[in-house]
Motif scaffolding. Structure first.
Motif, mmCIF file in Angstrom:
data_model
loop_
_atom_site.group_PDB
_atom_site.id
_atom_site.type_symbol
_atom_site.label_atom_id
_atom_site.label_comp_id
_atom_site.label_asym_id
_atom_site.label_seq_id
_atom_site.Cartn_x
_atom_site.Cartn_y
_atom_site.Cartn_z
ATOM 1 N N VAL A 1 2.778 -0.613 -5.034
ATOM 2 C CA VAL A 1 2.394 0.773 -5.289
ATOM 3 C C VAL A 1 1.018 1.072 -4.701
ATOM 4 O O VAL A 1 0.783 2.147 -4.158
ATOM 5 N N PHE A 2 0.109 0.110 -4.797
ATOM 6 C CA PHE A 2 -1.237 0.318 -4.260
ATOM 7 C C PHE A 2 -1.186 0.485 -2.743
ATOM 8 O O PHE A 2 -1.782 1.402 -2.187
ATOM 9 N N LEU A 3 -0.450 -0.411 -2.107
ATOM 10 C CA LEU A 3 -0.315 -0.325 -0.647
ATOM 11 C C LEU A 3 0.311 1.008 -0.255
ATOM 12 O O LEU A 3 -0.123 1.671 0.695
ATOM 13 N N PHE A 4 1.333 1.412 -1.019
ATOM 14 C CA PHE A 4 1.973 2.695 -0.746
ATOM 15 C C PHE A 4 0.951 3.817 -0.833
ATOM 16 O O PHE A 4 0.865 4.678 0.049
ATOM 17 N N TYR A 5 0.150 3.794 -1.909
ATOM 18 C CA TYR A 5 -0.834 4.857 -2.078
ATOM 19 C C TYR A 5 -1.817 4.897 -0.908
ATOM 20 O O TYR A 5 -2.124 5.963 -0.367
ATOM 21 N N VAL A 6 -2.297 3.717 -0.526
ATOM 22 C CA VAL A 6 -3.283 3.651 0.560
ATOM 23 C C VAL A 6 -2.695 4.225 1.842
ATOM 24 O O VAL A 6 -3.311 5.049 2.530
ATOM 25 N N LEU A 7 -1.455 3.827 2.165
ATOM 26 C CA LEU A 7 -0.837 4.317 3.397
ATOM 27 C C LEU A 7 -0.508 5.806 3.283
ATOM 28 O O LEU A 7 -0.618 6.560 4.250
ATOM 29 N N PHE A 8 -0.109 6.228 2.088
ATOM 30 C CA PHE A 8 0.213 7.635 1.825
ATOM 31 C C PHE A 8 -0.993 8.512 2.157
ATOM 32 O O PHE A 8 -0.860 9.576 2.763
ATOM 33 N N GLU A 9 -2.182 8.060 1.764
ATOM 34 C CA GLU A 9 -3.397 8.820 2.053
ATOM 35 C C GLU A 9 -3.810 8.648 3.512
ATOM 36 O O GLU A 9 -4.227 9.607 4.163
ATOM 37 N N ALA A 10 -3.683 7.430 4.019
ATOM 38 C CA ALA A 10 -4.124 7.165 5.394
ATOM 39 C C ALA A 10 -3.330 7.997 6.394
ATOM 40 O O ALA A 10 -3.834 8.402 7.438
ATOM 41 N N MET A 11 -2.066 8.261 6.040
ATOM 42 C CA MET A 11 -1.176 9.052 6.880
ATOM 43 C C MET A 11 -1.767 10.432 7.208
ATOM 44 O O MET A 11 -1.494 11.007 8.261
#
Lengths: 515, 515
Positions: free
Chosen positions: B140-150
């Protein structure tokens, strides 16, 4: 009299454990001697060398002491995890500030520091001084004394030592604020304002100290804590003491409603000094605040946490809201530092181990990013000094992609975008606060982060998407020193965002406080 | 800690675009043409790797396949963990098929001296890599980071290369997304703290969180809303959609396809991946309200599309309507609805992508996106007109084209459990016919508008752009079974949390042999 003298034993002092502070103090004294005796031509280089050597030596001493835990000077100074972590942080931040001050490539002569602070702005004396290329180097020993005070501040384990440290760090800073080379009236105004308000807050601090001494009969933090546990004394004194002492500390960290000096002082001071104040002073003040509230008042969370909640919420909202309306980059960064003080307060309010280690991590990451951001400000120049008005930055990122890109990185880190150090820090303090039961505070934190993102992003938009202004500011090529400081800031901002684990370990091992 | 599960295809698929970025910046700056070829090559290579991964995927196998997990930030329980299920696989395939098309469609978009084509194509490839990571992250953390980085590459793509109001659109897009993302951050932190309390150690491993957590209803609702609002903004669901028309209209054509076709699917993907399995109780109790939003969005988007005069904005509003259908299928909690919604995500990317592309071709020729500037385009450019017609028909779900299958499944899946929502949603299809056919009638039929007489037909590059998209639309319209076979098991296990006994038979049985 004779009996008193016989009773008095000099406390044993662990000089090794205090070596980080002592090395910086010695370097400051050497700096004074250099200013007095070294020939004018070699002074600048000597001062820079002495300062950097002192700070690096102090940092090495911190590293060697890493596992040292000891109370010394009759319990007045605590050499423990948080002290050492913060002393190391302050040393690194001070190195970066010294590098920024020492870089004279943006402006010949004394860099951003005035040649002769005592001349009247705009007078013939001043022009003559500038024409003769005079430069003074007193800023270096002043800075070193301030840093010595900052290193003592988070380590001070009784209220008197805390007050001494507060004054040692503040007095040189008052002077340094007035040393700006350009816009000197603004700078002098900043110095006077900072001095008056700072003195005022010191008075609050002293008054609170007196109350607490009246309550507990001791000035030692753990003594106050024990007295509060027993709870046989007059609670009015205790609550008043916490409040007044809190005012003094909140002033230094720039929490609302004691933040009003921040924008004016940050704007007026020479930019490298602003960087030092925004980064290192804040680190030191938060260190002291954490120790006082965790050690002395840790058992009294029910009394002070509601107020601290209010202060944290107000600080975050005021910092973010007022930053939105600013048109000066320096003032905007000043308000952003207010908002960040609020975010760190969220970690303080958590009142648990994670809150402490999260705050320590946040201070390190925030400090370096802030120094980097102010470092960029020194590079963007108009004929009459730094171009700090926002409109002058239009299209800057297109004309100088590297400087624009690095500044954008710092802004994104301050906004807390993932993969930057700012995000890791925010995550650390927010998660500590949620486990400490302060979820509403975190929600407010998220909302103010969104507002804060607005003004950070606005600068990026201006730099990259707007058409460059016709007679736009010059972006000077940074000298080795500034480039070095910026490179470190960029590296730390990225590494603490992508691979923060080693530093998180470090901050986790630094807790708890030694009582 | 490493766990293996077959060849790490995700690293290859996400790594090839990153390699492409490195090659772009390694290529000589004075020949920007090179960067386009490199981008095309990297995206095609990534597509080939995806096809290979699809061939190796066992739809009857484990829920997550090709799993790779490494510790990332131990203090936060965050892992660098990737793996794909059927839904993720379909969406990754959709992304990698569309990216080469987008690269080819943007061939000349970065040329009129705005900024370098190298940056443009590097940003496109960065978006692809991040989106692949988002669809494949099982932490979930990785998802969040990539979600924002996108957000960052798309923000610069719109802001630097977009139309006249690009800066406004880019900022609006970023701030909306950041606000949603920060709410999600609070929920992510909440999830971490709850997992720390319940499991003894905080973790973000999706496989652990989705099976071992037991949340109270109130906790579920609070955390659900944090995730839901972020995804609803991203998707975008009515009433969180207002950023989309601006962003899509101002973005260059290729970027608009990337944004609406690919990026926004992260929102609906998030509903399926996180909102429902992690917080089933909250999803169940809030579903009626969400279905209400979906139906409102379907009608509202369609009605506003009818009133648009700007073709790109029309397509954007039609997407708001379509996203309503997708979310309707998701929150009906039936296998048919869920599979239909997933298929809809893929189909929508191609049908809306085709519309954006053709509108982009028309706008590039005429220098205007206004419907009233066109008329009779078919008689001067018959192929272009024909493609516009087919793209439009697929947007209104003509039987035989791919969108029909998915819209039918969504409506059937909803009808079985929420009859009236489905009945009202059907009016969305009628309105779709109005806005599509009316736009087609006004632009390509009728007398030729002055200024269009010399409009050229599709050239070879444009034919290569539109042909694969059309091929997919027709192929999935006639034979969707292979894709459904992959999607069904994952949808089934997603809904196993909310509906232990599924009232409708699995889709493949009822739809397997559709001609």
């Amino acid at each position: 009299m004779t009996t008193l003298a016989a009773d008095f034993h000099a406390p044993s002092i662990a000089y090794t454990a205090l070596s980080p502070i002592l090395i910086v103090t010695v370097a400051a004294v050497v700096g004074v001697l250099v200013d007095a005796f070294a020939p004018r031509a070699s002074r600048w280089a000597l001062q820079v060398t002495v300062s950097l050597a002192g700070l690096v030596g102090s940092f090495v001493a911190v590293c060697l002491l890493a596992h040292h835990r000891q109370l010394t000077a009759a319990g007045a100074i605590a050499v423990d995890g948080p002290s050492l972590f913060l002393q190391g942080t302050i040393a690194v931040l001070a190195v970066a500030s010294v590098l920024l001050i020492s870089d004279r490539s943006p402006e010949a002569g004394g860099g951003s520091v005035v040649a002769e602070a005592s001349t009247t702005p705009g007078s013939a004396d001043e022009r003559a001084g500038i024409a003769a290329g005079r430069a003074q180097t007193e800023i270096f020993p002043l800075l070193m004394f301030a840093v010595a005070g900052m290193m003592l501040f988070p380590a001070a384990n009784d209220l008197l030592m805390l007050f001494v440290a507060l004054e040692v760090l503040s007095l040189p800073l008052y002077l340094m604020c007035g040393l700006a080379r350009r816009r000197r009236l603004l700078s002098q105004e900043a110095a006077v304002k900072y001095f008056l308000l700072g003195a005022f807050s010191s008075a609050f601090f002293l008054y609170g100290l007196a109350m607490l001494y009246g309550y507990a009969g001791t000035v030692s933090l753990s003594g106050i804590q024990q007295a509060a546990v027993v709870g046989q004394h007059n609670d009015t004194l205790l609550v008043l003491g916490i409040g007044l002492l809190g005012v003094g500390l909140m002033f230094k960290i720039g929490a609302t409603p004691f933040h009003s000096w921040i924008p004016d002082v940050y704007q007026g001071a020479p930019t490298p000094v602003t960087a030092l104040m925004a980064a290192a002073t804040k680190v030191a003040a938060f260190g002291a605040l954490l120790r006082v509230f965790y050690v002395a008042f840790g058992g009294l969370g029910w009394d002070w946490r509601p107020v601290a909640w209010g202060v944290a919420i107000a600080t975050m909202l005021v910092g973010s809201l007022f930053a939105v309306t600013q048109t000066d980059v320096k003032r905007m960064l000043a308000y952003s530092s207010v908002a960040h003080a609020g975010f760190i307060l969220v970690g303080v309010v958590a009142l648990n181990r994670a809150g402490l280690s999260g705050s320590l991590f946040y201070l390190l990451s925030y400090g370096l990013t802030t120094i980097g951001a102010f470092g960029i400000l020194t590079l963007v120049r108009d004929p009459d000094g730094e171009a700090t008005h926002l409109s002058r930055w239009a299209g800057l990122g297109r004309r100088s992609p590297l400087v624009g890109g690095v500044f954008a990185l710092f802004l994104l880190a301050l906004a807390g975008i993932p993969l930057t150090s700012g995000f890791t820090g925010k995550f650390a303090v927010f998660s500590a606060a949620v486990s400490g039961g302060a979820t509403p505070l975190v929600v407010v934190g998220a909302i103010s982060s969104a507002m804060a993102a607005f003004f950070y992003v606005r600068v990026i938009v201006l730099m990259f998407f707007a058409e460059p202004v016709a007679d736009g500011p010059v972006v000077v090529t940074p000298g080795m020193a500034t480039a070095g400081a910026l490179a470190v800031a960029v590296a730390v901002t990225v590494v603490l965002g992508v691979f923060p684990q080693p530093v998180l370990d470090l901050s986790n091992h630094a807790v708890p406080f030694l009582r | 800690m490493t766990s293996s599960g077959g060849f790490p295809w995700i690293f290859v698929i996400g790594g090839l675009p990153l390699l492409g970025i490195a090659l772009i910046y390694a290529s000589p700056a004075e020949r920007p043409e090179e960067s386009k070829r490199i981008a095309l090559g990297a995206s095609i290579a990534s597509l080939i790797a995806t096809v290979w991964m699809c061939a190796a995927y066992h739809s009857a196998g484990a829920r997550f396949q090709f799993v790779r997990s490494y510790d990332w930030i131990k203090a936060f329980g965050a892992h660098f963990a990737f793996g794909v299920d059927g839904i993720g696989l379909a969406l990754i395939l959709m992304t990698t098929v569309l990216t080469p098309v987008i690269v080819l469609a943007s061939w000349h978009d970065a040329e009129d001296g705005k900024r370098s084509p190298r940056t443009f194509f590097a940003l496109l490839l960065a978006t692809e890599a991040i989106v692949v990571g988002v669809f494949a992250s099982i932490d979930v953390f990785l998802f969040y980071v990539l979600f924002e980085a996108m957000l960052i590459p798309i923000y610069f793509l719109i802001g630097s290369y977009g139309g006249a109001r690009r800066s406004y659109a880019a900022v609006k897009f970023l701030l909306y997304s950041l606000a949603g993302g920060l709410l999600m951050l609070v929920a992510v932190i909440g999830l971490f703290v709850v997992s720390k309390h319940q499991l003894g150690h905080g973790t973000f491993d999706y496989r652990v969180l989705s099976t071992q957590l037991h949340l109270s209803h109130n906790e579920q609702v609070a955390l659900f809303l944090g995730f839901f609002i972020a995804f609803a903004i991203k998707a975008p669901l009515w009433p969180f959609h207002t950023w989309l028309p601006d962003a899509a209209a101002e973005a260059p054509t290729g970027v608009a396809v990337m944004l609406v076709g690919v990026l926004d699917k992260v929102g609906t993907f998030g509903f399926l991946r996180f909102c429902i399995p992690l917080f089933p109780g909250a999803a169940k109790s809030l579903a009626p309200y969400i279905l209400g939003l979906c139906v409102t969005g379907i009608l509202y988007g369609a009605l506003l599309a009818i009133g648009q005069r700007d073709m790109k904005r029309l397509v954007a509003y039609s997407s708001v309507s379509h996203f309503g259908f997708i979310a309707l299928g998701v929150f009906a909690f039936t296998s048919q609805g869920g599979s239909g919604a997933t298929l809809y995500m893929v189909n929508h990317a191609f049908s809306t992508g085709a519309l954006f592309l053709v509108v982009g071709f028309l706008a590039a020729r005429r220098g205007s996106r206004q419907i009233e500037d066109f008329g009779g385009a078919s008689s001067v450019a018959p192929w272009l007109g024909a493609m516009f017609l087919v793209a439009g028909l697929s947007a209104l779900s003509l039987p035989g084209l791919s969108t029909f299958v998915s819209e039918f499944l969504v409506l059937v899946g909803t009808f079985t459990v929420h009859r009236w929502f489905a009945v009202v949603a059907i009016f969305g299809i009628v309105l779709a016919a109005v806005y599509v056919l009316w736009m087609v009638q006004r632009t390509i039929h009728g007398p030729v508008k002055p200024g269009l007489e010399n409009m050229r037909d599709l050239n070879l590059r444009e034919a290569w752009v539109i042909a694969p998209v059309m091929a997919v639309i027709v192929a999935l319209g006639i034979y969707p079974k292979p894709l459904l076979d992959v999607i069904n098991p994952s949808v089934h296990s997603t809904f196993s949390h909310v509906r232990p006994s599924d009232p409708t038979p699995p889709v493949a049985a009822s739809l397997g042999g559709r001609p």
